[in-house]
Design a protein around this motif. Structure first.
Motif, PDB file in Angstrom:
ATOM      1  N   GLY A  23      52.121   4.172  33.407  1.00 11.92           N
ATOM      2  CA  GLY A  23      52.474   5.578  33.547  1.00 11.92           C
ATOM      3  C   GLY A  23      53.769   5.807  34.286  1.00 11.92           C
ATOM      4  O   GLY A  23      53.993   6.898  34.813  1.00 11.92           O
ATOM      5  N   SER A  24      54.624   4.800  34.355  1.00 12.67           N
ATOM      6  CA  SER A  24      55.899   4.885  35.067  1.00 12.67           C
ATOM      7  C   SER A  24      55.704   5.450  36.475  1.00 12.67           C
ATOM      8  O   SER A  24      56.347   6.411  36.895  1.00 12.67           O
ATOM      9  CB  SER A  24      56.909   5.741  34.283  1.00 12.67           C
ATOM     10  N   GLY A  25      54.788   4.832  37.197  1.00  8.44           N
ATOM     11  CA  GLY A  25      54.540   5.223  38.584  1.00  8.44           C
ATOM     12  C   GLY A  25      53.422   6.223  38.772  1.00  8.44           C
ATOM     13  O   GLY A  25      53.007   6.496  39.898  1.00  8.44           O
ATOM     14  N   HIS A  26      52.905   6.770  37.676  1.00 10.49           N
ATOM     15  CA  HIS A  26      51.808   7.755  37.752  1.00 10.49           C
ATOM     16  C   HIS A  26      50.730   7.363  36.744  1.00 10.49           C
ATOM     17  O   HIS A  26      50.677   7.899  35.628  1.00 10.49           O
ATOM     18  CB  HIS A  26      52.334   9.162  37.478  1.00 10.49           C
ATOM     19  N   PRO A  27      49.851   6.427  37.114  1.00 13.28           N
ATOM     20  CA  PRO A  27      48.884   5.868  36.157  1.00 13.28           C
ATOM     21  C   PRO A  27      47.710   6.772  35.814  1.00 13.28           C
ATOM     22  O   PRO A  27      46.873   6.410  35.000  1.00 13.28           O
ATOM     23  CB  PRO A  27      48.401   4.596  36.861  1.00 13.28           C
ATOM     24  N   THR A  28      47.630   7.944  36.417  1.00 10.40           N
ATOM     25  CA  THR A  28      46.574   8.895  36.075  1.00 10.40           C
ATOM     26  C   THR A  28      47.161  10.294  35.996  1.00 10.40           C
ATOM     27  O   THR A  28      48.167  10.593  36.652  1.00 10.40           O
ATOM     28  CB  THR A  28      45.433   8.885  37.113  1.00 10.40           C
ATOM     29  N   ALA A  29      46.523  11.129  35.174  1.00 10.66           N
ATOM     30  CA  ALA A  29      46.950  12.524  35.068  1.00 10.66           C
ATOM     31  C   ALA A  29      46.218  13.419  36.071  1.00 10.66           C
ATOM     32  O   ALA A  29      46.450  14.627  36.107  1.00 10.66           O
ATOM     33  CB  ALA A  29      46.725  13.034  33.646  1.00 10.66           C
ATOM     34  N   SER A  30      45.313  12.855  36.858  1.00 12.89           N
ATOM     35  CA  SER A  30      44.567  13.586  37.901  1.00 12.89           C
ATOM     36  C   SER A  30      43.774  14.764  37.342  1.00 12.89           C
ATOM     37  O   SER A  30      43.629  15.800  37.997  1.00 12.89           O
ATOM     38  CB  SER A  30      45.522  14.064  39.008  1.00 12.89           C
ATOM     39  N   MET A  31      43.255  14.610  36.143  1.00 11.11           N
ATOM     40  CA  MET A  31      42.417  15.670  35.570  1.00 11.11           C
ATOM     41  C   MET A  31      41.027  15.647  36.184  1.00 11.11           C
ATOM     42  O   MET A  31      40.536  14.607  36.621  1.00 11.11           O
ATOM     43  CB  MET A  31      42.315  15.493  34.053  1.00 11.11           C
ATOM     44  N   VAL A  32      40.397  16.801  36.223  1.00  8.03           N
ATOM     45  CA  VAL A  32      39.042  16.947  36.738  1.00  8.03           C
ATOM     46  C   VAL A  32      38.190  17.656  35.683  1.00  8.03           C
ATOM     47  O   VAL A  32      38.717  18.276  34.751  1.00  8.03           O
ATOM     48  CB  VAL A  32      39.012  17.734  38.069  1.00  8.03           C
ATOM     49  N   TYR A  33      36.887  17.547  35.834  1.00  8.51           N
ATOM     50  CA  TYR A  33      35.911  18.114  34.891  1.00  8.51           C
ATOM     51  C   TYR A  33      34.979  18.993  35.713  1.00  8.51           C
ATOM     52  O   TYR A  33      34.160  18.490  36.476  1.00  8.51           O
ATOM     53  CB  TYR A  33      35.165  16.953  34.242  1.00  8.51           C
ATOM     54  N   LYS A  34      35.140  20.301  35.607  1.00 10.49           N
ATOM     55  CA  LYS A  34      34.433  21.192  36.521  1.00 10.49           C
ATOM     56  C   LYS A  34      33.567  22.202  35.779  1.00 10.49           C
ATOM     57  O   LYS A  34      33.956  22.741  34.743  1.00 10.49           O
ATOM     58  CB  LYS A  34      35.444  21.955  37.394  1.00 10.49           C
TER      59      LYS A  34
END
Length: 448
Positions: A319-330
């Motif tokens: 992810g070019s330094g950002h391996p997650t999109a930090s999404m949540v499931y609420k």
């Protein structure tokens, strides 16, 4: 349309254990409390984009649809849960018949998103929806991170093709998903044969330094490769001396040599020297491919270089330094009772620390300015304003448990290109900045 109809040989195992234990313990408690069958609405979103990113790219939707279809508790899975005493027998009996029967709406794959965008909405009973949380987030967080990095690299490349070659830098199954996400983000091909087999992505590859080192001389190695693969092959020219290798390559393959690859050194300087040398040797149509730990910034720095294609590995699949999109499931809405006709009421986490959420079943639309360029991501509950009715972003993906929105991967890839083109020009700047358009919230009675 199912995956087989697209000619894609996909065989996905049961995804039922691609989850966290607390999903099952919540289910057991809800079954015992009599609340498991309440209608609920869960939404996937991110509260913020990675630092410096101007937009997100949604990828993995097709994989989510596969995962939902294959979320089944077979005898082996149930036996594991029973042996570990994860849940009680009543819950195991319920799981044995599990089939998601609800509805899923979401942004179509390849679409861009922003903080607060409800990129996926899962509706059904609490019991059937809560179980899907971890697997949905696992797929969307990984694939969207890769696609966003790929999109930035594609923009930096300025139309020159990009080759995904990061399989050796990540988990073997993650590598296949990364290839898929990179293709959505604009990459043209992959070195990973499993990705080509599973998703019909074009594959490329010729030789590594080991092949040159195997032979008694560089000339012998080049001759062997050209004899086997033809004059249009790509020869790796930086094992020893680049200038000598280029000279030998053209002598062996002639001016019909397809390409040379440079994998080390000052790529900007070396590329210029190699281009001049190829032209002087009469190989004016021979292309130059560069690799070597590239990211979007390195690619942008080579914009003035005579480079014809880029190969990217490590930085892409991480992810070019950002391996997650930090999404949540609420959970954002639930029924007042088990009655199927009971009204939905908004619910939301209110604690501090930056983890608050907005309750209510949401729609999303992208407002355009007079020139047709996106100017705001509008997210709301209740009726959709007339002016935004034809700009809504969510589409139906699953209806009554049946997938209704499968599509070839090329459609998602083309959609992303169009979505990114519809953003303000500053969206593709690599300098740090806020999301390229704001997210605006509209609530019933707000007058917006």
């Amino acid at each position: 349309m199912n995956t087989a109809d697209l000619g894609l040989p996909v065989d996905v195992p049961s995804t039922a254990l691609f989850t966290d234990q607390y999903e099952l313990t919540m289910l057991q408690a809800a079954l015992q409390a009599g609340t498991a069958e309440r209608r609920c609405v869960f939404e996937v979103f991110t509260r913020r984009l990675p630092d410096g990113r101007r937009y997100g790219v949604l990828a993995g939707v097709g994989r989510v649809l596969d995962a939902v279809e294959n979320f089944r508790f077979d005898n082996g899975v149930l036996g594991f849960l029973r042996e570990r005493r994860i849940v009680d027998e009543k819950t195991l009996e319920w799981l044995a018949g599990y089939r998601f029967s609800g509805d899923i709406w979401g942004y179509p794959e390849g679409e861009v998103y922003f903080p607060g965008s409800p990129v996926m909405r899962v509706e059904g009973t609490f019991a059937e929806c809560v179980l899907l949380e971890t697997v949905i987030l696992s797929i969307l967080n990984h694939d969207s991170a890769i696609a966003a990095a790929a999109s930035r690299m594609h923009a930096a490349a300025g139309g020159r093709p990009l080759i995904e070659m990061g399989a050796r830098r990540t988990h073997e199954l993650s590598a296949v998903a990364a290839s898929r996400a990179a293709y959505v983000g604009g990459f043209a091909s992959t070195s990973d044969l499993a990705a080509g087999f599973r998703y019909n992505i074009p594959t490329v590859g010729t030789s590594a330094h080991a092949f040159t080192l195997l032979h008694d001389s560089e000339r012998d190695a080049f001759r062997a490769q050209v004899d086997a693969l033809g004059r249009g092959t790509t020869l790796l020219v930086d094992t020893y001396d680049v200038a000598e290798a280029v000279r030998t390559a053209v002598e062996v393959a002639g001016p019909e040599l397809g390409a040379v690859r440079i994998d080390s050194g000052d790529l900007l300087l070396v590329a210029h020297r190699v281009r001049q040398q190829l032209d002087e040797l009469g190989a004016r149509d021979t292309k130059i491919v560069v690799t070597s730990d590239l990211d979007e910034y390195a690619i942008a720095s080579l914009a003035a270089a005579p480079v014809d294609a880029y190969g990217v590995g490590t930085q892409l699949v991480t992810g070019s330094g950002h391996p997650t999109a930090s999404m949540v499931y609420k959970l954002v809405a639930r029924a007042e009772s088990d009655d199927p006709r009971a009204a939905l009421v908004p619910v939301a986490k209110k604690s501090g620390g930056g983890k608050t959420s907005v309750g209510g079943r949401k729609w999303a639309a992208r407002r355009l300015d007079a020139s047709g360029v996106a100017e705001a991501e509008v997210v709301g509950t209740g009726p959709v304003p007339t002016a935004l009715a034809d700009r809504q972003l969510l589409v139906e993906l699953v209806k009554g448990g049946e997938v209704v929105a499968r599509e070839p991967l090329d459609v998602s890839r083309d959609r992303h290109a169009a979505a990114r083109a519809g953003l303000p020009l500053s969206a593709t700047q690599l300098s740090r900045g806020e999301p390229v358009i704001p997210t605006e919230y509209v609530h019933p009675g707000s007058g917006s």
